[in-house]
Design a protein around this motif. Structure first.
Motif, mmCIF file in Angstrom:
data_model
loop_
_atom_site.group_PDB
_atom_site.id
_atom_site.type_symbol
_atom_site.label_atom_id
_atom_site.label_comp_id
_atom_site.label_asym_id
_atom_site.label_seq_id
_atom_site.Cartn_x
_atom_site.Cartn_y
_atom_site.Cartn_z
ATOM 1 N N TYR A 189 0.857 -1.191 0.000
ATOM 2 C CA TYR A 189 0.000 0.000 0.000
ATOM 3 C C TYR A 189 0.890 1.236 0.000
ATOM 4 O O TYR A 189 1.967 1.258 0.614
ATOM 5 C CB TYR A 189 -0.916 0.025 1.239
ATOM 6 C CG TYR A 189 -1.796 1.253 1.276
ATOM 7 C CD1 TYR A 189 -2.889 1.359 0.434
ATOM 8 C CD2 TYR A 189 -1.505 2.316 2.135
ATOM 9 C CE1 TYR A 189 -3.693 2.488 0.445
ATOM 10 C CE2 TYR A 189 -2.303 3.438 2.154
ATOM 11 C CZ TYR A 189 -3.391 3.533 1.301
ATOM 12 O OH TYR A 189 -4.178 4.648 1.295
ATOM 13 N N PHE A 272 5.916 0.084 7.128
ATOM 14 C CA PHE A 272 4.799 0.969 6.793
ATOM 15 C C PHE A 272 4.744 2.211 7.685
ATOM 16 O O PHE A 272 3.833 3.026 7.539
ATOM 17 C CB PHE A 272 3.476 0.204 6.895
ATOM 18 C CG PHE A 272 3.323 -0.871 5.850
ATOM 19 C CD1 PHE A 272 3.045 -0.541 4.535
ATOM 20 C CD2 PHE A 272 3.483 -2.200 6.184
ATOM 21 C CE1 PHE A 272 2.906 -1.525 3.562
ATOM 22 C CE2 PHE A 272 3.350 -3.196 5.224
ATOM 23 C CZ PHE A 272 3.068 -2.863 3.911
ATOM 24 N N ASN A 301 -4.480 7.416 5.036
ATOM 25 C CA ASN A 301 -3.458 6.379 4.892
ATOM 26 C C ASN A 301 -3.707 5.206 5.833
ATOM 27 O O ASN A 301 -3.517 4.039 5.462
ATOM 28 C CB ASN A 301 -2.069 6.965 5.153
ATOM 29 C CG ASN A 301 -1.427 7.488 3.896
ATOM 30 O OD1 ASN A 301 -1.940 7.293 2.795
ATOM 31 N ND2 ASN A 301 -0.299 8.160 4.043
ATOM 32 N N LEU A 305 -4.374 1.507 4.537
ATOM 33 C CA LEU A 305 -3.449 0.440 4.906
ATOM 34 C C LEU A 305 -4.199 -0.740 5.509
ATOM 35 O O LEU A 305 -3.932 -1.911 5.181
ATOM 36 C CB LEU A 305 -2.418 0.989 5.891
ATOM 37 C CG LEU A 305 -1.274 0.075 6.327
ATOM 38 C CD1 LEU A 305 -0.519 -0.474 5.134
ATOM 39 C CD2 LEU A 305 -0.330 0.842 7.255
#
Length: 875
Positions: A189, A272, A301, A305
C-alpha cells in the motif's frame, strides 16, 4: 478355533470422515482384542457395529426410535447382544461416538498419544444407551502463536498429529494467532510492499554442539520452525508460511472442525511507518518489528493500509469460518478518545445510558490489570478510539458483505480490561459480530474478573472465553489451573456463552486439564476431582490416583502464587535471567513457597510410584523430573540472587573486602551451576519416552518441539562444568547496560556528545558494538554455558518435545550467550572492573568472543548479551 469376526457397517454414501472413523475403530479393536474386523456397507452374520447418521438407511432400519441429535450429538445404543449402534448428528459426531466406545474399553487419549489398558479383557459389546450433547458448542484450541515455548515452532507433521489427538477428545475448533510480523499475509500500500517475515518476534536463538537434543535441531545455526529451515528470502518464507497454515487448516477441515484466524489489523510491519500520521516510536512488542497509529485512526493512509491488509487476508485465507480482530495488547490510540466517544454517541446514543465518565472510572481504575493503572487507563481510552474506528471503517466499505458471501464472520477480540466495554458492545459492534476475551492473563485473574461476563447478553452478542491453561509470562514453571478453569466453565455454561478457546504454550503438563475440559463441555456435573480420578486411575493406576490428584492441587496453589506476584518470572526471551544476576535483594519469599509446594508434590509422586502400573510409569517419570527441574531452577535463581548481591557489594568495596565479596559471588554462582548440572540428567527419564513423539513444548526457558535429552550423550553434555567466575564476568558486563541505554537515548535526542553510535543489540549471532576507536570490532558470540536454561533443556526436551523430526531451541539461549572465557579470568589477572574496563578482542585475536590478545584501553562500555529484552507483559 478361528478368531472372532466383527463387522463394521457404514452407509454406501459414507463420507471420508465416517470411513476414517471406521478405520480408527477397527485399528483400536485389533490392538486391544486381536479381532478380525471387516468393514463394509452390507449386513452379515455375527456381531456388528453400525456407524452413521440418523439419516442413513441402515441406522434407521436397525433403530427407528432414535432421539433427536444435533449436528454434534451422538448416541451409543446396544440393541441386542450382537448389535451396537454408533450414531452421530454429523460425521464428526459419528467419529466421536466411535472414540467414546473405545474409551469404554479403557483407552485414554492424551495430547501426545494414547494409553491402552494392559489387560482389556475379552471383547464384548457393552450394554449401553448413551445420548450426549455438548453444553458448549465451540471447544477450540489455539494452534499457532509466537514465542519458542509453543506451537509456533511445530512442523506440519506435529501440528497434524496434535489435531488428531484433539479430535479424539471431542474438541471441535482450531484457531491461529497471526502477528503482523508473521510470514503469512502479503500486501502492499502507498508504494510500500510488505517485507517483514519473522517468527519468535525476530529473536535469533543460537543452537550449537552443546545444545541438549542437538541431533533433533537440524543443521541450522539458529532456532526456527522446520518448515522454514531452507527459506531465506521474503518470498521463500511467505511460501513456507502458506504451506504450513494451509496444512493445519486442511487437517482441521477434514475433521469438520471450526477454523478461525486471530489477526491484529491495527498494527503493521515497521516498513509501513512512513505512511502513518503519528506512528509509534517506542517498541510495541519484543523485537520492535511493528508499529501503530497514535493519531487520528480514520486518516486516509491508516484506513487504506488496513483495508489493503483485509483485502489480502480475504484473498489469501478466505476459507476459514471466522476472523477475530484483536485489539493491540499494548495500545497507543488514547489521544482522541473523547472525540471518538462523541461520534459514537451521535450514532448509537450511548451517553444517556452509559455515561463516559462512569465507564472511564471503571476502566481506568481497574487494579486487576497487570502493569498498573496507567496501562489500564490507556487500554480503555484506546479501546474507545478503536471501536469508533471499526464503526466508521466497516460502514465505509463492503468487506463484511464480501466476507459473509464466503461464509466468514468478523468478530472482536478484547483484552483483559474489557469490563467497562461490555455494556456498550451490543450497540457499537458491526452486524453479525461476536466477541472473544480472556478477561486476564491467567485463569485465576480471569476468575476475579468474571463478574463482568454477566453484562454481555450472549443471546445477542455471541461470546467466547479464552481459557488460559498456562501463561507465557510465568514461563516454564509448572502451571495447573484446573480449579480456576472449572469456575470459568461454570460461568460459560450458566450465561449461555457459545464456548471457549484455549491459550497455552508448552503442552507437556496439560493432559489432566485437557481431559477435564473435554469432559466438562459435555457433562455439567464433572468436577476437577472426578476428572482427575478418572484420568489418573486409567493412565497411572487406581492406587496412585489419590496422591496424583493431591499433587495437582499443590501445583494449583503454586500457580496462584505465580499468577499474583511473578508474572514475567521466566518469560521465554533471551537474557531473562540477567535480572537475577543484578539482584539487590534475596529471591522473593513467594518463590520459596512455590519451591516448597513443588517439593511436597515430589514427595506425593514418590509415594504414588509403587502403585503406578506399567502404562503410567513413563508418565510419572515425566512429572517427577518436571518437578525436579522446576525445583532446581528456583535453587539456581536463589543462588543468582545471592551472587548478584555479593557482586554489587564487591563493586562498592575496596581491597580485601572486595576480594571476599567476589569470592562469595563466585561461590554462589558455582553452587547454582552445580545444582543445575545435577538436575539436568533428570530430564532423561521422560525425554527418552516423549522426545520423538510429543508435539510441542519447552526446551530450557526457550522451549520448542522435538529435542530430547537423557542420561546418555545429551545428558552428559548437560553436566559439563564451567568456570564459576564466568557468571561473575557476565554480570559485570550486564552492569554496564544502563550506560548503553543512556547512549541510545542521547543519540535519539540528538545529543552530539556520545562518541558511540547507538547500540543496536538484537538477538543475533554477532552483536554490533558501539563504534569508537577503542573497539576493534564486533564480538562473535561463543557457545557459552547454559545457566538455568540448561536445566530446563534437560527437563523439557521430551515431553514437551515433538513428534519425530521436530525441532527445539538452543538450550540456555540468553544465559552467558556466550562470550568465551579467557583463562586469566579464572584467577585475578584480567578481571578489571570500573575504570579498568574489560578486555575484549576482535574475532581471531584469541578465539571467538573474549580475546586474550585484544585488550583495549580502560573506560569503554562493553557489549552485553541479551540487550533489548523488555520487561513487559505479553499475551
Amino acid at each position: 478355533m478361528a478368531d472372532p469376526v466383527l463387522r463394521l457397517q457404514l452407509a454406501p454414501d459414507a463420507d471420508a470422515l465416517q470411513q476414517y472413523a471406521a478405520a480408527e475403530l477397527r485399528g483400536y479393536l485389533q490392538r486391544l482384542f486381536g479381532l478380525q474386523v471387516a468393514t463394509g456397507t452390507e449386513a452379515g452374520p455375527g456381531q456388528r457395529i453400525l456407524l452413521g447418521t440418523p439419516q442413513a438407511a441402515h441406522i434407521r432400519q436397525a433403530c427407528p426410535q432414535l432421539p433427536a441429535l444435533s449436528d454434534q450429538g451422538l448416541l451409543l445404543r446396544r440393541l441386542d447382544e450382537d448389535t451396537l449402534v454408533l450414531a452421530g448428528g454429523g460425521s464428526a459426531a459419528v467419529a466421536w461416538a466411535a472414540y467414546e466406545l473405545v474409551q469404554r474399553y479403557g483407552v485414554r487419549y492424551l495430547l501426545h498419544g494414547d494409553v491402552l489398558p494392559r489387560q482389556p479383557g475379552s471383547f464384548h459389546l457393552p450394554e449401553i444407551d448413551l445420548h450426549l450433547e455438548p453444553n458448549l458448542r465451540l471447544r477450540a484450541w489455539r494452534q499457532f502463536n509466537d514465542l519458542p515455548t509453543g506451537p509456533a515452532l511445530w512442523g506440519l507433521a506435529q501440528q497434524q498429529s496434535f489435531i488428531r489427538q484433539l479430535f479424539k477428545l471431542k474438541y471441535n475448533g482450531i484457531y491461529l494467532c497471526l502477528w503482523p510480523h508473521h510470514p503469512f499475509v502479503d500486501f502492499e500500500y502507498g508504494g510500500i510492499r510488505r517485507q517483514t517475515a519473522a517468527l519468535l518476534f525476530g529473536q535469533q536463538i543460537p543452537i550449537g554442539p552443546d545444545n541438549i537434543g542437538r541431533e533433533h535441531l537440524g543443521e541450522g545455526e539458529v532456532l526456527d520452525n522446520p518448515e522454514f529451515r531452507d527459506a531465506r528470502t521474503y518470498e521463500e518464507k511467505l511460501a513456507a508460511g502458506r504451506r504450513l497454515l494451509e496444512g493445519i487448516l486442511d487437517q482441521a477441515r477434514f475433521f469438520a472442525m471450526h477454523t478461525a484466524l486471530h489477526v491484529q489489523p491495527l498494527e503493521f510491519p515497521a516498513e509501513f511507518r512512513p505512511l502513518l500520521q503519528r506512528p509509534t516510536e517506542q517498541v510495541i512488542q519484543l523485537g520492535g518489528l511493528t508499529c501503530a497509529e497514535r493519531g487520528d485512526l480514520t486518516n486516509t493512509n491508516h484506513v487504506g493500509l488496513i483495508q489493503a491488509g483485509f483485502e489480502a487476508l480475504l484473498a489469501q485465507w478466505g476459507q476459514v469460518d471466522e476472523i477475530h480482530l484483536s485489539l493491540p495488547e499494548h495500545p497507543h490510540a488514547d489521544q482522541q478518545f473523547r472525540q471518538c466517544w462523541q461520534e459514537l454517541d451521535a450514532r448509537h446514543h450511548l451517553e444517556r445510558d452509559f455515561p463516559l465518565e462512569s465507564l472511564l472510572a471503571l476502566g481506568a481504575r481497574n487494579y486487576l490489570i497487570p502493569g498498573g493503572l496507567g496501562r489500564a487507563e490507556r487500554e480503555f481510552k484506546s479501546s474507545i478510539s478503536m471501536l469508533h474506528f471499526f464503526d466508521r471503517f466497516f460502514a465505509g466499505n463492503d468487506l463484511l458483505a464480501r466476507a459473509a458471501a464466503r461464509g466468514i464472520s468478523f468478530h472482536l477480540n478484547l483484552g483483559g480490561n474489557a469490563e467497562a466495554l461490555f455494556p456498550i458492545l451490543e450497540r457499537v459492534l458491526w452486524p453479525g459480530a461476536g466477541i472473544s476475551t480472556s478477561l486476564g492473563y491467567t485463569a485465576s485473574r480471569a476468575v476475579r474478573a468474571m463478574r463482568c461476563m454477566e453484562s454481555v447478553d450472549a443471546s445477542r452478542v455471541p461470546a467466547c472465553l479464552i481459557l488460559t491453561l498456562q501463561d507465557d509470562n510465568v514461563g516454564s514453571m509448572p502451571q495447573v489451573a484446573t480449579e480456576s478453569l472449572h469456575h470459568l466453565m461454570r460461568g460459560l455454561q450458566r450465561l449461555g456463552w457459545r464456548g471457549f478457546l484455549t491459550r497455552h504454550w508448552p503442552v507437556g503438563d496439560l493432559d489432566p486439564v485437557a481431559a477435564y475440559l473435554a469432559g466438562a463441555a459435555w457433562d455439567r456435573s464433572l468436577t476437577p476431582q472426578t476428572a482427575y480420578q478418572d484420568h489418573f486411575a486409567q493412565v497411572y493406576g487406581a492406587g496412585a490416583a489419590g496422591e496424583l490428584a493431591q499433587a495437582m492441587r499443590l501445583l494449583e496453589d503454586a500457580t496462584l502464587i505465580l499468577d499474583l506476584d511473578f508474572l514475567s518470572l521466566f518469560f521465554p526471551v533471551l537474557g531473562i535471567l540477567f535480572r537475577s544476576m543484578e539482584a539487590e535483594a534475596p529471591m522473593a519469599e513467594g518463590l520459596f513457597h512455590v519451591r516448597a509446594l513443588y517439593e511436597e508434590a515430589q514427595r506425593l509422586l514418590d509415594r504414588a510410584a509403587p502403585q503406578v502400573g506399567p502404562a503410567g510409569r513413563e508418565e510419572l517419570a515425566y512429572w517427577r523430573s518436571r518437578l525436579e527441574l522446576a525445583v532446581q531452577a528456583l535453587v539456581e535463581k536463589e543462588q543468582l540472587h545471592e551472587g548478584g548481591m555479593a557482586l554489587r557489594a564487591a563493586r562498592r568495596a575496596e581491597g580485601a573486602e572486595r576480594e571476599v565479596q567476589l569470592e562469595q559471588a563466585g561461590a554462589h554462582f558455582a553452587r547454582g551451576g552445580r545444582r543445575r548440572n545435577g538436575a539436568a540428567g533428570h530430564g532423561g527419564a521422560y525425554t527418552r519416552r516423549f522426545g520423538p513423539r510429543h508435539p510441542g513444548g519447552v526446551l530450557s526457558l526457550l522451549g520448542a518441539p522435538g529435542a530430547r535429552a537423557g542420561r546418555g550423550a545429551a545428558g552428559r553434555r548437560t553436566g559439563r562444568s564451567r568456570p564459576p567466575r564466568s557468571h561473575v564476568k557476565e554480570a559485570e558486563r550486564e552492569d554496564h547496560r544502563h550506560q548503553d541505554l543512556q547512549v541510545q537515548r542521547a543519540h535519539r535526542a540528538g545529543d552530539p556528545r556520545p562518541a558511540h553510535r547507538p547500540v543496536v543489540v538484537q538477538h543475533r549471532q554477532t552483536l554490533a558494538l558501539p563504534q569508537d576507536r577503542n573497539r576493534p570490532g564486533p564480538l562473535r558470540l561463543g557457545r557459552g554455558h547454559r545457566g538455568m536454561a540448561g536445566a530446563f533443556s534437560g527437563s523439557h526436551a521430551a515431553r514437551m518435545g515433538g513428534v519425530a523430526g521436530g525441532t527445539g531451541p538452543a538450550a540456555g539461549a540468553g544465559h552467558r550467550r556466550g562470550y568465551r572465557q579467557p583463562p586469566a579470568l579464572e584467577g585475578r589477572a584480567g578481571f578489571r572492573h570500573g575504570a579498568g574496563g574489560h578486555r575484549y578482542g576482535p574475532v581471531g585475536s584469541g578465539g571467538p568472543g573474549l580475546g586474550r590478545a585484544g585488550a583495549r584501553p580502560a573506560g569503554g562500555t562493553p557489549a552485553r548479551p541479551g540487550a533489548g529484552v523488555q520487561r513487559h507483559l505479553h499475551g
